[in-house]
Design a protein around this motif. Structure first.
Motif, PDB file in Angstrom:
ATOM      1  N   VAL A   1       0.966  10.657  16.406  1.00 44.25           N
ATOM      2  CA  VAL A   1       0.986   9.610  15.381  1.00 44.25           C
ATOM      3  C   VAL A   1       1.294  10.298  14.057  1.00 44.25           C
ATOM      4  CG1 VAL A   1      -0.381   7.891  14.127  1.00 44.25           C
ATOM      5  CG2 VAL A   1      -0.743   8.217  16.581  1.00 44.25           C
ATOM      6  N   VAL A   2       2.192   9.716  13.255  1.00 39.80           N
ATOM      7  CA  VAL A   2       2.497  10.261  11.933  1.00 39.80           C
ATOM      8  C   VAL A   2       2.297   9.157  10.899  1.00 39.80           C
ATOM      9  CG1 VAL A   2       4.261  11.261  10.433  1.00 39.80           C
ATOM     10  CG2 VAL A   2       4.121  11.976  12.825  1.00 39.80           C
ATOM     11  N   ASP A   3       1.494   9.471   9.879  1.00 41.33           N
ATOM     12  CA  ASP A   3       1.243   8.552   8.769  1.00 41.33           C
ATOM     13  C   ASP A   3       1.892   9.105   7.512  1.00 41.33           C
ATOM     14  OD1 ASP A   3      -0.325   6.826  10.325  1.00 41.33           O
ATOM     15  OD2 ASP A   3      -2.162   7.895   9.848  1.00 41.33           O
ATOM     16  N   LEU A   4       2.458   8.205   6.686  1.00 42.25           N
ATOM     17  CA  LEU A   4       3.105   8.590   5.431  1.00 42.25           C
ATOM     18  C   LEU A   4       2.537   7.737   4.300  1.00 42.25           C
ATOM     19  CD1 LEU A   4       5.562   8.267   7.809  1.00 42.25           C
ATOM     20  CD2 LEU A   4       6.718   9.543   6.049  1.00 42.25           C
ATOM     21  N   TRP A   5       2.245   8.375   3.162  1.00 43.94           N
ATOM     22  CA  TRP A   5       1.774   7.675   1.977  1.00 43.94           C
ATOM     23  C   TRP A   5       2.707   8.008   0.820  1.00 43.94           C
ATOM     24  CZ3 TRP A   5      -1.440  10.040   5.462  1.00 43.94           C
ATOM     25  CH2 TRP A   5      -2.489   9.297   5.996  1.00 43.94           C
ATOM     26  N   SER A   6       3.026   6.997   0.024  1.00 41.75           N
ATOM     27  CA  SER A   6       3.842   7.176  -1.172  1.00 41.75           C
ATOM     28  C   SER A   6       3.125   6.557  -2.358  1.00 41.75           C
ATOM     29  CB  SER A   6       5.201   6.485  -1.016  1.00 41.75           C
ATOM     30  OG  SER A   6       5.943   7.078   0.001  1.00 41.75           O
ATOM     31  N   LYS A   7       3.555   6.939  -3.546  1.00 46.93           N
ATOM     32  CA  LYS A   7       3.085   6.309  -4.773  1.00 46.93           C
ATOM     33  C   LYS A   7       4.283   6.151  -5.667  1.00 46.93           C
ATOM     34  CE  LYS A   7      -0.668   6.525  -8.081  1.00 46.93           C
ATOM     35  NZ  LYS A   7      -1.848   7.284  -8.470  1.00 46.93           N
ATOM     36  N   GLN A   8       4.544   4.936  -6.105  1.00 48.46           N
ATOM     37  CA  GLN A   8       5.720   4.610  -6.906  1.00 48.46           C
ATOM     38  C   GLN A   8       6.989   5.134  -6.223  1.00 48.46           C
ATOM     39  OE1 GLN A   8       4.675   6.171 -10.782  1.00 48.46           O
ATOM     40  NE2 GLN A   8       3.675   4.237 -11.329  1.00 48.46           N
ATOM     41  N   GLN A   9       7.054   4.921  -4.909  1.00 48.75           N
ATOM     42  CA  GLN A   9       8.187   5.271  -4.048  1.00 48.75           C
ATOM     43  C   GLN A   9       8.441   6.774  -3.940  1.00 48.75           C
ATOM     44  OE1 GLN A   9      11.366   2.788  -5.570  1.00 48.75           O
ATOM     45  NE2 GLN A   9      10.832   1.188  -4.107  1.00 48.75           N
ATOM     46  N   LYS A  10       7.477   7.595  -4.324  1.00 49.81           N
ATOM     47  CA  LYS A  10       7.581   9.051  -4.180  1.00 49.81           C
ATOM     48  C   LYS A  10       6.614   9.480  -3.083  1.00 49.81           C
ATOM     49  CE  LYS A  10      10.253   9.820  -7.804  1.00 49.81           C
ATOM     50  NZ  LYS A  10      11.637  10.046  -7.620  1.00 49.81           N
ATOM     51  N   LEU A  11       7.113  10.236  -2.124  1.00 49.07           N
ATOM     52  CA  LEU A  11       6.294  10.704  -1.017  1.00 49.07           C
ATOM     53  C   LEU A  11       5.179  11.608  -1.530  1.00 49.07           C
ATOM     54  CD1 LEU A  11       6.168  10.529   2.088  1.00 49.07           C
ATOM     55  CD2 LEU A  11       7.540  12.623   2.150  1.00 49.07           C
ATOM     56  N   GLU A  12       3.917  11.294  -1.141  1.00 52.05           N
ATOM     57  CA  GLU A  12       2.767  12.086  -1.564  1.00 52.05           C
ATOM     58  C   GLU A  12       2.100  12.828  -0.416  1.00 52.05           C
ATOM     59  OE1 GLU A  12      -0.088   9.678  -3.703  1.00 52.05           O
ATOM     60  OE2 GLU A  12       0.843  10.323  -5.575  1.00 52.05           O
ATOM     61  N   ARG A  13       2.143  12.229   0.791  1.00 49.30           N
ATOM     62  CA  ARG A  13       1.388  12.816   1.896  1.00 49.30           C
ATOM     63  C   ARG A  13       2.002  12.402   3.219  1.00 49.30           C
ATOM     64  NH1 ARG A  13      -4.928  11.310   3.134  1.00 49.30           N
ATOM     65  NH2 ARG A  13      -5.222  12.806   4.836  1.00 49.30           N
ATOM     66  N   VAL A  14       2.036  13.344   4.165  1.00 50.39           N
ATOM     67  CA  VAL A  14       2.454  13.063   5.534  1.00 50.39           C
ATOM     68  C   VAL A  14       1.459  13.762   6.437  1.00 50.39           C
ATOM     69  CG1 VAL A  14       4.247  13.310   7.290  1.00 50.39           C
ATOM     70  CG2 VAL A  14       4.903  12.941   4.912  1.00 50.39           C
TER      71      VAL A  14
ATOM     72  N   ARG B   1       0.813  -1.215   0.000  1.00 52.87           N
ATOM     73  CA  ARG B   1       0.000   0.000   0.000  1.00 52.87           C
ATOM     74  C   ARG B   1       0.847   1.265   0.000  1.00 52.87           C
ATOM     75  NH1 ARG B   1      -3.149  -0.378   5.123  1.00 52.87           N
ATOM     76  NH2 ARG B   1      -3.404   1.837   4.696  1.00 52.87           N
ATOM     77  N   GLU B   2       2.172   1.118   0.163  1.00 47.07           N
ATOM     78  CA  GLU B   2       3.107   2.246   0.267  1.00 47.07           C
ATOM     79  C   GLU B   2       2.646   3.195   1.381  1.00 47.07           C
ATOM     80  OE1 GLU B   2       5.255   3.780  -3.169  1.00 47.07           O
ATOM     81  OE2 GLU B   2       3.859   2.642  -4.429  1.00 47.07           O
TER      82      GLU B   2
END
Length: 186
Positions: free
Chosen positions: A94-107, A69-70
């Protein structure tokens, strides 16, 4: 699947192994006192967790990484240090991180969230950073009073929507009981 403790070195290898050929040369280095991996895609880390990528360094007491899910979640005193031309530090409960194709999109930092950079400090219950091309593009602050502090101005509101394409401040929308104060230039 079964869970088995693995060494930090093995976990780092698991954490960096993509399911498909990588879209970039980004890799993830994970170190912790205890690392548990399941099916080469789910990783749990506990105790002195350090996650390093070319674009950030994250520390916490505990972390969960889901490579499929990156997505990553950091708990217990998480700190994110953004690297690059315009560096920042983000903290929260709490800190959540989302990536897409190994590029950071959201923190997103929840609970007593704070972002500090060389020119601005943001505080609020929740701070949500959105990235475009590895740069902060938009910031949302909500929950308790959102505050944006700079050397010359202070802005408070129930919620803030900050637009900063190219990581340069362009617009600030302050919603709900907004107040601004400026320092007089003498």
């Amino acid at each position: 699947g079964s869970s088995a403790p693995v060494s930090a070195a093995a976990a780092a290898e698991v954490a960096t192994r993509p399911a498909a050929p990588p879209a970039s040369t980004d890799s993830v280095d994970l170190r912790a006192d205890l690392v548990v991996s399941e099916n080469d895609s789910l990783v749990w880390a506990s105790g002195n967790v350090i996650i390093e990528r070319s674009d950030l360094r994250a520390t916490a007491d505990s972390a969960t990484l889901d490579q499929g899910r990156e997505f990553a979640r950091l708990l217990r005193e998480p700190v994110i240090e953004g690297r690059g031309e315009r560096q920042f530090t983000l903290v929260g409960t709490v800190v959540d991180l989302w990536s897409k194709q190994q590029k950071l999109e959201r923190v997103r930092a929840d609970g007593e969230a704070k972002v500090t950079s060389d020119s601005l400090t943001l505080t609020g219950d929740t701070i949500d950073l959105r990235f475009v091309a590895q740069e902060i593009d938009r910031v949302f602050v909500w929950g308790t009073r959102g505050v944006a502090d700079s050397p010359s101005q202070r802005l408070e509101a129930d919620s803030l929507d900050i637009r900063m394409p190219g990581q340069r401040l362009r617009e600030v929308h302050a919603l709900g009981r907004a107040i601004t104060r400026s320092t007089v230039d003498t």
